[in-house]
Design a protein around this motif. Structure first.
Motif, mmCIF file in Angstrom:
data_model
loop_
_atom_site.group_PDB
_atom_site.id
_atom_site.type_symbol
_atom_site.label_atom_id
_atom_site.label_comp_id
_atom_site.label_asym_id
_atom_site.label_seq_id
_atom_site.Cartn_x
_atom_site.Cartn_y
_atom_site.Cartn_z
ATOM 1 N N ILE A 1 0.845 -1.200 0.000
ATOM 2 C CA ILE A 1 0.000 0.000 0.000
ATOM 3 C C ILE A 1 0.879 1.247 0.000
ATOM 4 O O ILE A 1 0.596 2.217 -0.722
ATOM 5 N N ALA A 2 1.957 1.226 0.760
ATOM 6 C CA ALA A 2 2.881 2.359 0.746
ATOM 7 C C ALA A 2 3.486 2.556 -0.639
ATOM 8 O O ALA A 2 3.662 3.686 -1.107
ATOM 9 N N ALA A 3 3.793 1.451 -1.320
ATOM 10 C CA ALA A 3 4.340 1.557 -2.678
ATOM 11 C C ALA A 3 3.335 2.214 -3.617
ATOM 12 O O ALA A 3 3.713 3.017 -4.485
ATOM 13 N N LEU A 4 2.057 1.897 -3.460
ATOM 14 C CA LEU A 4 1.041 2.536 -4.287
ATOM 15 C C LEU A 4 0.922 4.023 -3.956
ATOM 16 O O LEU A 4 0.738 4.854 -4.858
ATOM 17 N N ARG A 5 1.037 4.348 -2.678
ATOM 18 C CA ARG A 5 0.988 5.769 -2.296
ATOM 19 C C ARG A 5 2.154 6.542 -2.897
ATOM 20 O O ARG A 5 2.027 7.717 -3.253
ATOM 21 N N GLN A 6 3.307 5.890 -2.976
ATOM 22 C CA GLN A 6 4.507 6.554 -3.483
ATOM 23 C C GLN A 6 4.562 6.635 -5.005
ATOM 24 O O GLN A 6 5.333 7.413 -5.562
ATOM 25 N N ALA A 7 3.749 5.834 -5.675
ATOM 26 C CA ALA A 7 3.738 5.852 -7.132
ATOM 27 C C ALA A 7 3.169 7.178 -7.635
ATOM 28 O O ALA A 7 2.283 7.780 -7.007
ATOM 29 N N ALA A 8 3.686 7.638 -8.742
ATOM 30 C CA ALA A 8 3.149 8.860 -9.343
ATOM 31 C C ALA A 8 1.690 8.641 -9.729
ATOM 32 O O ALA A 8 1.309 7.537 -10.147
ATOM 33 N N PRO A 9 0.847 9.656 -9.595
ATOM 34 C CA PRO A 9 -0.554 9.489 -9.976
ATOM 35 C C PRO A 9 -0.694 9.043 -11.431
ATOM 36 O O PRO A 9 0.043 9.493 -12.316
ATOM 37 N N ALA A 10 -1.633 8.129 -11.661
ATOM 38 C CA ALA A 10 -1.959 7.641 -13.004
ATOM 39 C C ALA A 10 -0.745 7.084 -13.744
ATOM 40 O O ALA A 10 -0.636 7.211 -14.957
ATOM 41 N N SER A 11 0.163 6.418 -13.013
ATOM 42 C CA SER A 11 1.417 5.946 -13.617
ATOM 43 C C SER A 11 1.460 4.444 -13.871
ATOM 44 O O SER A 11 2.425 3.952 -14.456
ATOM 45 N N ILE A 12 0.446 3.692 -13.451
ATOM 46 C CA ILE A 12 0.484 2.230 -13.529
ATOM 47 C C ILE A 12 -0.677 1.750 -14.384
ATOM 48 O O ILE A 12 -1.818 2.190 -14.220
ATOM 49 N N ASP A 13 -0.387 0.836 -15.296
ATOM 50 C CA ASP A 13 -1.423 0.319 -16.194
ATOM 51 C C ASP A 13 -2.234 -0.809 -15.563
ATOM 52 O O ASP A 13 -3.393 -0.998 -15.922
ATOM 53 N N LEU A 14 -1.608 -1.579 -14.680
ATOM 54 C CA LEU A 14 -2.311 -2.696 -14.040
ATOM 55 C C LEU A 14 -1.839 -2.810 -12.599
ATOM 56 O O LEU A 14 -0.660 -3.052 -12.345
ATOM 57 N N VAL A 15 -2.769 -2.630 -11.666
ATOM 58 C CA VAL A 15 -2.501 -2.832 -10.241
ATOM 59 C C VAL A 15 -3.134 -4.155 -9.846
ATOM 60 O O VAL A 15 -4.323 -4.392 -10.092
ATOM 61 N N LEU A 16 -2.339 -5.023 -9.226
ATOM 62 C CA LEU A 16 -2.791 -6.345 -8.794
ATOM 63 C C LEU A 16 -2.911 -6.343 -7.273
ATOM 64 O O LEU A 16 -1.921 -6.108 -6.574
ATOM 65 N N LEU A 17 -4.110 -6.599 -6.774
ATOM 66 C CA LEU A 17 -4.375 -6.547 -5.338
ATOM 67 C C LEU A 17 -4.937 -7.885 -4.869
ATOM 68 O O LEU A 17 -6.027 -8.290 -5.288
ATOM 69 N N ASP A 18 -4.192 -8.552 -4.009
ATOM 70 C CA ASP A 18 -4.656 -9.797 -3.394
ATOM 71 C C ASP A 18 -4.232 -9.792 -1.935
ATOM 72 O O ASP A 18 -3.358 -10.538 -1.516
#
Length: 238
Positions: free
Chosen positions: A154-171
């Protein structure tokens, strides 16, 4: 931008997503076993598509480790159109790496696999060396920038630039309270044309997803697993 052509998926509900032109530890039941199963013996899963198709990956004996079932992975990548050439992906609760490695196998340009467990991360590094050592073949496929690290997804997602990832995998662990914060951060990090995949012990409704800025595109139930394909949408009232 993401690329590929949507395919057919088994027993799914919801509208078909428009694809652009361009495993995890817990005290929850193991991903590949129904609730109540007690065996914790190590096993093997397969990568089912792409350059590493049919490669067998060992599953460690680890409390609550739940590799995403093959049927669910097949449905997910049918929804996404199989070819992920050029995609940027982040697997926030990597576990066995089944989801992130499947994305890398299918041509993703960059894949981050993040897990908080040191032993699982060490195993993922071993798999990375094994897979990338044999990546060069007669097809001269471009290498995937595969990054594996120990940390908070979750911290990695917070640190990612907005709208920078094409596919987020959450399990996330099924018995955790991480689903809503993970979805909130994923909605910020995912590109406008991108996707969020959510694996959960229950179905998430449009009414629950709307305040997080996400909309449901596809849903599949396989045993105890609910698989969701989500897209960014307008955030509703909190």
């Amino acid at each position: 931008m993401p690329g590929g052509r949507p395919g057919q998926a088994p027993a799914a509900t919801g509208s078909r997503p428009k694809v652009p032109a361009a495993g995890r530890k817990s005290t929850a039941p193991a991903k590949d076993r129904p609730p109540g199963a007690t065996s914790d013996a190590p096993g093997v899963i397969r990568i089912i598509g792409g350059r590493w198709k049919r490669t067998r990956l060992p599953v460690a004996r680890h409390p609550g480790l739940r590799p995403t079932p093959e049927r669910v992975r097949a449905a997910l990548f049918n929804w996404l159109g199989q070819d992920l050439a050029g995609w940027r992906c982040l697997d926030a609760f990597a576990g066995t790496g089944a989801l992130g490695l499947e994305a890398a196998s299918r041509g993703a340009a960059a894949v981050q696999l993040i897990d908080s467990d040191a032993a699982l991360v060490a195993r993922l590094h071993g798999l990375q060396q094994r897979l990338q050592a044999g990546a060069a073949d007669e097809r001269h496929l471009p290498a995937c920038a595969l990054q594996i690290r120990r940390g908070d997804g979750i911290a990695a997602l917070r640190q990612a630039a907005p709208a920078s990832i094409d596919l987020v995998l959450l399990d996330p662990p099924f018995d955790s309270a991480l689903f809503e914060p993970a979805l909130q951060c994923a909605a910020r990090a995912v590109a406008a044309t991108g996707f969020v995949y959510l694996e959960a012990p229950r179905a998430w409704s449009d009414a629950q997803l709307a305040p997080l800025g996400l909309v449901l595109q596809r849903h599949l139930k396989a045993g105890a697993v609910h698989a969701h394909l989500l897209r960014p949408g307008p955030a509703g009232p909190a």
